[in-house]
Motif scaffolding. Structure first.
Motif, PDB file in Angstrom:
ATOM      1  N   GLN A  51       0.835  -1.206   0.000  1.00 28.79           N
ATOM      2  CA  GLN A  51       0.000   0.000   0.000  1.00 28.79           C
ATOM      3  C   GLN A  51       0.868   1.254   0.000  1.00 28.79           C
TER       4      GLN A  51
ATOM      5  N   GLU B 272      -8.707  12.926  -0.538  1.00 30.85           N
ATOM      6  CA  GLU B 272      -9.699  12.055  -1.172  1.00 30.85           C
ATOM      7  C   GLU B 272      -9.409  10.579  -0.968  1.00 30.85           C
ATOM      8  N   THR B 273      -8.155  10.205  -0.969  1.00 33.61           N
ATOM      9  CA  THR B 273      -7.810   8.779  -0.848  1.00 33.61           C
ATOM     10  C   THR B 273      -7.417   8.383   0.567  1.00 33.61           C
ATOM     11  N   LYS B 274      -7.482   9.352   1.479  1.00 30.52           N
ATOM     12  CA  LYS B 274      -7.006   9.119   2.848  1.00 30.52           C
ATOM     13  C   LYS B 274      -5.576   8.572   2.795  1.00 30.52           C
TER      14      LYS B 274
ATOM     15  N   THR C 268      -5.242   5.031   1.339  1.00 30.77           N
ATOM     16  CA  THR C 268      -5.842   3.886   2.038  1.00 30.77           C
ATOM     17  C   THR C 268      -7.258   3.561   1.560  1.00 30.77           C
ATOM     18  N   ASP C 269      -7.949   4.495   0.911  1.00 33.01           N
ATOM     19  CA  ASP C 269      -9.277   4.243   0.351  1.00 33.01           C
ATOM     20  C   ASP C 269      -9.062   3.622  -1.029  1.00 33.01           C
ATOM     21  N   LYS C 270      -9.237   2.315  -1.121  1.00 36.66           N
ATOM     22  CA  LYS C 270      -8.891   1.581  -2.347  1.00 36.66           C
ATOM     23  C   LYS C 270      -9.701   2.019  -3.560  1.00 36.66           C
TER      24      LYS C 270
ATOM     25  N   LYS D 289     -11.134   5.071  -4.132  1.00 37.22           N
ATOM     26  CA  LYS D 289     -10.650   6.392  -4.537  1.00 37.22           C
ATOM     27  C   LYS D 289      -9.232   6.303  -5.108  1.00 37.22           C
ATOM     28  N   GLN D 290      -8.411   5.434  -4.532  1.00 40.37           N
ATOM     29  CA  GLN D 290      -7.047   5.250  -5.027  1.00 40.37           C
ATOM     30  C   GLN D 290      -7.074   4.809  -6.488  1.00 40.37           C
TER      31      GLN D 290
END
Length: 185
Positions: free
Chosen positions: A96, A154-156, A159-161, A163-164
């Motif tokens: 990640q 937006e993707t933290k 970590t937000d799969k 949004k990533q």
């Protein structure tokens, strides 16, 4: 949270350099085919810090007043990952972290290509001096820093799969649209 990200972005801006940097063991030139690995991070950490990794990027250029005759600035502007200033926690979520840092590297490449494009579009102004280069570089660095904050939020921080993946797709499209301004063109 936003304040923390802005402070981090300001730190990145400090490390994005307008000075010519030579490629070498410490500077990894962005590549369409090469992806970051744990070996690219010279600092390994096993501590639980606020984040799992940190990458430092350098957008460098080497332009002078006679470059107004140049049609292509692609080789004069480079996007580097600075290995000695980048760290990764090797005890958790390594994949990640690698995807997150690669996405940032790719995002920096977008603004590097935009800088190359802007140099080409403004090359006639170089005959009057390199102040325009500094202005265009400052704009590219600022735009990258703002976009990085958006990406992080937006993707933290990757970590937000869902949004990533959205960001990866968007970045790929933007890189393709700027393909004429890739380093190797």
């Amino acid at each position: 949270m936003r304040k923390c990200i802005l402070i981090t972005a300001a730190g990145i801006l400090f490390n994005i350099s307008s000075f010519a940097q030579s490629p070498g063991k410490d500077n990894l030139l962005w590549s369409e085919t090469g992806k970051l690995t744990t070996d690219d991070f010279l600092i390994k950490s096993e501590r639980h810090l606020n984040s799992l990794s940190a990458g430092q990027f350098s957008m460098s250029y080497q332009v002078n007043g006679f470059d107004f005759l140049t049609k292509n600035f692609n080789k004069k502007v480079r996007n580097y990952f600075i290995r000695s200033a980048s760290w990764i926690d090797t005890t958790q979520n390594v994949q990640q972290s690698l995807v997150y840092q690669q996405t940032l590297f790719d995002l920096c490449e977008i603004y590097t290509r935009q800088f190359r494009k802007a140099l080409r579009e403004n090359r006639k102004q170089l005959s009057r001096g390199t102040k325009i280069v500094e202005e265009l570089n400052d704009k590219s660095m600022s735009d990258f820093a703002r976009r990085r904050v958006d990406y992080d939020l937006e993707t933290k921080s990757g970590t937000d799969k869902v949004k990533q993946k959205e960001w990866e797709t968007l970045i790929d499209k933007e890189l393709a649209a700027l393909a004429d301004f890739a380093f190797d063109r």
